[in-house]
Design a protein around this motif. Structure first.
Motif, mmCIF file in Angstrom:
data_model
loop_
_atom_site.group_PDB
_atom_site.id
_atom_site.type_symbol
_atom_site.label_atom_id
_atom_site.label_comp_id
_atom_site.label_asym_id
_atom_site.label_seq_id
_atom_site.Cartn_x
_atom_site.Cartn_y
_atom_site.Cartn_z
ATOM 1 N N ALA A 1 25.893 24.389 -23.795
ATOM 2 C CA ALA A 1 25.352 25.027 -22.586
ATOM 3 C C ALA A 1 26.096 24.478 -21.379
ATOM 4 N N MET A 2 26.891 25.337 -20.740
ATOM 5 C CA MET A 2 27.781 24.888 -19.679
ATOM 6 C C MET A 2 27.329 25.383 -18.300
ATOM 7 N N SER A 3 27.423 24.503 -17.326
ATOM 8 C CA SER A 3 27.210 24.916 -15.932
ATOM 9 C C SER A 3 28.242 24.257 -15.037
ATOM 10 N N HIS A 4 28.412 24.820 -13.843
ATOM 11 C CA HIS A 4 29.265 24.158 -12.843
ATOM 12 C C HIS A 4 28.388 23.769 -11.658
ATOM 13 N N GLU A 5 28.868 23.950 -10.440
ATOM 14 C CA GLU A 5 28.057 23.567 -9.286
ATOM 15 C C GLU A 5 26.689 24.245 -9.279
ATOM 16 N N ASN A 6 26.607 25.427 -9.904
ATOM 17 C CA ASN A 6 25.307 26.110 -9.872
ATOM 18 C C ASN A 6 24.261 25.413 -10.750
ATOM 19 N N ALA A 7 24.645 24.309 -11.373
ATOM 20 C CA ALA A 7 23.641 23.456 -12.028
ATOM 21 C C ALA A 7 22.575 23.037 -11.012
ATOM 22 N N ALA A 8 22.952 23.002 -9.726
ATOM 23 C CA ALA A 8 21.974 22.644 -8.687
ATOM 24 C C ALA A 8 20.785 23.604 -8.723
ATOM 25 N N LEU A 9 21.072 24.885 -8.915
ATOM 26 C CA LEU A 9 20.002 25.878 -9.001
ATOM 27 C C LEU A 9 19.290 25.780 -10.354
ATOM 28 N N VAL A 10 20.041 25.507 -11.418
ATOM 29 C CA VAL A 10 19.423 25.364 -12.746
ATOM 30 C C VAL A 10 18.405 24.217 -12.707
ATOM 31 N N ILE A 11 18.781 23.132 -12.033
ATOM 32 C CA ILE A 11 17.894 21.961 -11.956
ATOM 33 C C ILE A 11 16.564 22.345 -11.295
ATOM 34 N N ASN A 12 16.635 23.134 -10.226
ATOM 35 C CA ASN A 12 15.397 23.601 -9.562
ATOM 36 C C ASN A 12 14.526 24.395 -10.527
ATOM 37 N N GLN A 13 15.165 25.337 -11.233
ATOM 38 C CA GLN A 13 14.409 26.230 -12.126
ATOM 39 C C GLN A 13 13.874 25.455 -13.336
ATOM 40 N N PHE A 14 14.623 24.461 -13.772
ATOM 41 C CA PHE A 14 14.205 23.618 -14.890
ATOM 42 C C PHE A 14 12.919 22.867 -14.504
ATOM 43 N N ALA A 15 12.894 22.355 -13.286
ATOM 44 C CA ALA A 15 11.690 21.657 -12.803
ATOM 45 C C ALA A 15 10.504 22.630 -12.748
ATOM 46 N N GLU A 16 10.783 23.877 -12.347
ATOM 47 C CA GLU A 16 9.731 24.904 -12.280
ATOM 48 C C GLU A 16 9.120 25.173 -13.657
ATOM 49 N N VAL A 17 9.999 25.232 -14.668
ATOM 50 C CA VAL A 17 9.516 25.495 -16.034
ATOM 51 C C VAL A 17 8.486 24.441 -16.433
ATOM 52 N N PHE A 18 8.748 23.193 -16.087
ATOM 53 C CA PHE A 18 7.879 22.093 -16.529
ATOM 54 C C PHE A 18 6.653 21.899 -15.625
ATOM 55 N N ARG A 19 6.686 22.528 -14.458
ATOM 56 C CA ARG A 19 5.615 22.292 -13.484
ATOM 57 C C ARG A 19 4.237 22.620 -14.078
ATOM 58 N N GLY A 20 3.331 21.672 -13.972
ATOM 59 C CA GLY A 20 1.963 21.894 -14.421
ATOM 60 C C GLY A 20 1.770 21.781 -15.926
ATOM 61 N N THR A 21 2.843 21.466 -16.670
ATOM 62 C CA THR A 21 2.700 21.399 -18.134
ATOM 63 C C THR A 21 2.270 20.004 -18.582
ATOM 64 N N GLY A 22 2.452 19.006 -17.725
ATOM 65 C CA GLY A 22 2.168 17.638 -18.128
ATOM 66 C C GLY A 22 3.233 17.059 -19.048
ATOM 67 N N LEU B 1 10.902 34.838 -16.451
ATOM 68 C CA LEU B 1 11.358 33.936 -17.514
ATOM 69 C C LEU B 1 10.800 32.518 -17.384
ATOM 70 N N ILE B 2 10.497 32.090 -16.161
ATOM 71 C CA ILE B 2 9.930 30.741 -16.003
ATOM 72 C C ILE B 2 8.591 30.678 -16.752
ATOM 73 N N ALA B 3 7.729 31.642 -16.487
ATOM 74 C CA ALA B 3 6.408 31.655 -17.130
ATOM 75 C C ALA B 3 6.544 31.860 -18.637
ATOM 76 N N GLU C 1 17.900 31.531 -16.770
ATOM 77 C CA GLU C 1 18.055 31.592 -18.223
ATOM 78 C C GLU C 1 18.598 30.257 -18.753
ATOM 79 N N MET C 2 19.483 29.626 -17.969
ATOM 80 C CA MET C 2 19.989 28.322 -18.394
ATOM 81 C C MET C 2 18.877 27.280 -18.376
ATOM 82 N N ALA C 3 18.003 27.348 -17.380
ATOM 83 C CA ALA C 3 16.880 26.405 -17.340
ATOM 84 C C ALA C 3 16.037 26.560 -18.603
ATOM 85 N N SER C 4 15.883 27.796 -19.053
ATOM 86 C CA SER C 4 15.134 28.077 -20.281
ATOM 87 C C SER C 4 15.849 27.462 -21.493
#
Lengths: 166, 431
Positions: B32-53, A151-153, B149-152
């Motif tokens: 879009a709701m999160s609790h403490e696991n927002a910590a993991l969402v934040i990581n995945q959110f950064a991954e989504v944007f990685r290399g996109t500029g 899903l990331i990609a 999926e939340m990061a998406s």
């Protein structure tokens, strides 16, 4: 051909796959140590690297029910396991697809630990017992995410199309 | 052929006039709701944007809610550090609907969202928590998703590749007998459907018993719809929904009720009459292992828990206080009470429920998920038995795989606290 390393029944919850007390651990590099943490024997084999990549876990119906915790999928993905089950709970299945954990839906599947199985596109064959089980294809919408490499990609491509300059 | 409530919501959110079960849509997300696991969402959110500029900004900070509830106050430095990281992200992104660890505005996400009017009929709500089904009580299509999926969603503002679920219509008729209520109804229904009986489906609730049920009870039944495998539970919005949103959640702006068509197509219809429903109990170690309380009465209990996103609301505490007032928790049994939010805690204090519970020997804890998921605040000893108003009893759920967890209503939990054994609350009424 792969080896069945663990066999379990119906309704295995994400509490069994990844107990709640380890939820503060989120990094996919760290979650695998807690896979099936309450099952000392299987967890021990995993951590001792006695389970080769692409080994198979065989489960019953509703595997991964309960909590949405993604660690349950990332912990199993860390050992590159394939989960062959009669069925999967919704959120666990989506999490697995999103992260690239390989799932196979095979109604009626039966196996014992140590059996050798072959996963084909349309069926799973237990070479030890000689039994063959037809598999259920994942819905097309989910297959698209797998084909994109997770899903990331998949999201990154959409994001660039919609927000980006690319 | 008409549409179910969820089909209507998904059609509207996807810009279509009609959708049918099985179609794939990409609905815009309203909350879009999160609790403490927002910590993991934040990581995945950064991954989504990685290399996109691209600048890693969420699509709309006003539609994101983050509530700390799973481990409050933090039980470990690791959790505290995760929470710190989430606070920094919230500040950087301008997320206003952030509920930190506070005695006034904090609480469990599935109570904080409704009581603040964040959820409206017709909304598409996603949450990184399986009990996000709770918000169907207000006529929203609300379902749990994973962190990636939340990061998406945070990036796109929509939920990609959503298959329109089929709907099971549950019609509930009759009047609950004394000491029997929504928790008994949903346990009974889960027992009937099984833990996977509603997998990939929505449960849409109808009937005169639902019409008369206050929102607090509707939150209970939608909360546990996921324990039958449902993607979501939903109560079509009505005058009670309006009452709750206006008078309890303080909503001032317009509210759009979304109803199913009379000729909507349901996969199946289940009918239940609650007029002679007995108190229900889910026995170890699956939520669908449901029996009448009578069948296991007398089982010794070491820990009683009243609280959680299922049963930590004011009416739950009221029932417990009424049963315990002027009496004592049995020796050898400990009783833990977790109000679902700071607001409920304050109301329970004002009404005297907290004093009644404490004087009876209960320990009233801070609002939060407490021992429900086995992290802290009430772990069980080897071989111990807990009787809890929470929603899951899987092996190891309360932190100890050798312990037993039974699930029940606040009335059963409170009556059992007095005796130290599983007790039918109707017995006490007759004395």
């Amino acid at each position: 051909m792969a080896t069945v390393v663990f066999v379990t029944g119906d309704d295995v919850s994400t509490d069994a796959i990844y107990p709640g007390r380890y939820m503060a651990t989120v990094l996919p590099t760290e979650t695998p140590q807690y896979a099936f943490a309450d099952n000392a024997e299987f967890n021990g084999r995993l951590k001792a690297k006695q389970v080769p990549p692409e080994s198979v876990v065989v489960a019953g119906r509703n595997f991964g029910c309960g909590s949405s915790r993604e660690q349950a999928a990332s912990a199993l993905k860390g050992y590159d396991l394939t989960i062959v089950a009669e069925g999967f709970a919704r959120i666990f299945m989506q999490n697995s697809i999103n992260l690239g954990l390989k799932l196979v839906i095979a109604p009626g599947v039966r196996a014992s630990e140590g059996d050798r199985v072959e996963v084909h596109p349309d069926r799973v064959v237990n070479e030890t017992t000689g039994e063959s089980y037809a598999t259920v294809r994942l819905p097309e919408a989910r297959q698209a995410i797998i084909d994109a490499g997770g899903l990331i990609a998949y999201t990154r491509t959409l994001l660039l199309q919609r927000r980006g300059r690319a | 052929m008409g549409m179910t409530v969820v089909e209507k919501i998904l059609a509207r959110a996807s810009g279509r006039s009609v959708v049918r079960a099985g179609e794939v849509v990409e609905p815009r997300v309203d909350l879009a709701m999160s609790h403490e696991n927002a910590a993991l969402v934040i990581n995945q959110f950064a991954e989504v944007f990685r290399g996109t500029g691209l600048d890693a900004r969420v699509w709309d900070p006003s539609k994101i809610a983050i509530i700390f509830d799973h481990r409050v106050p933090a039980e470990s430095s690791k959790t505290a550090t995760n929470q710190k990281k989430v606070r920094e992200f919230v500040a950087a992104q301008g997320i206003a609907r952030f509920h930190d660890i506070r005695g006034d505005s904090g609480g469990i996400c599935h109570q904080v969202l409704p009581e603040n009017g964040y959820v409206r009929p017709g909304f598409v709500v996603v949450g990184t928590d399986s009990h996000t089904t709770t918000h169907g009580a207000l006529g929203a299509f609300s379902f749990g998703i994973g962190a990636t999926e939340m990061a998406s969603v945070w990036a796109l503002g929509s939920a990609v590749n959503i298959e329109v679920p089929a709907t099971i219509k549950v019609v509930v008729r009759g009047t609950f007998p004394p000491m029997v209520g929504p928790k008994d109804l949903i346990l009974h229904l889960i027992g009937k459907l099984s833990a996977q009986g509603a997998n990939y489906r929505v449960i849409e609730f109808h009937g005169d018993a639902i019409g008369r049920m206050p929102t607090s009870g509707r939150l209970v039944i939608c909360n546990m719809a996921v324990e039958a495998g449902a993607t979501s539970g939903i109560v079509p919005s009505d005058k009670e929904t309006l009452r709750y949103l206006r008078s309890e959640a303080g909503v001032k702006d317009s509210i759009d009720l979304v109803l199913p068509d009379l000729d909507a197509e349901y996969e199946r219809v289940v009918e239940i009459d609650v007029s002679d429903l007995a108190p229900q109990i889910a026995c170890p170690h699956t939520v669908d292992n449901v029996r009448r309380v009578d069948d296991v009465a007398g089982t010794a209990v070491q820990q009683i828990v009243i609280g959680s996103c299922t049963n930590g609301r004011l009416d739950d505490l009221e029932v417990a206080a009424r049963i315990l007032k002027g009496k004592n928790v049995a020796p050898g049994t400990r009783m833990l009470v977790f109000p679902a939010s700071g607001r409920i805690y304050a109301q329970a204090l004002e009404k005297g429920y907290v004093a009644d519970l404490i004087k009876a020997g209960a320990v009233v804890m801070n609002p939060g998920c407490g021992p429900c998921l086995g992290v802290h605040q009430g772990a069980l000893g080897d071989g111990e038995t807990a009787l809890s108003t929470t929603n899951r009893n899987f092996k190891g759920r309360m932190g100890n795989p050798t312990a037993q967890v039974y699930l029940c209503s606040p009335a059963v939990a409170a009556a059992s606290a007095l005796t130290g054994v599983v007790t039918d609350p109707r017995k006490g009424e007759q004395e």
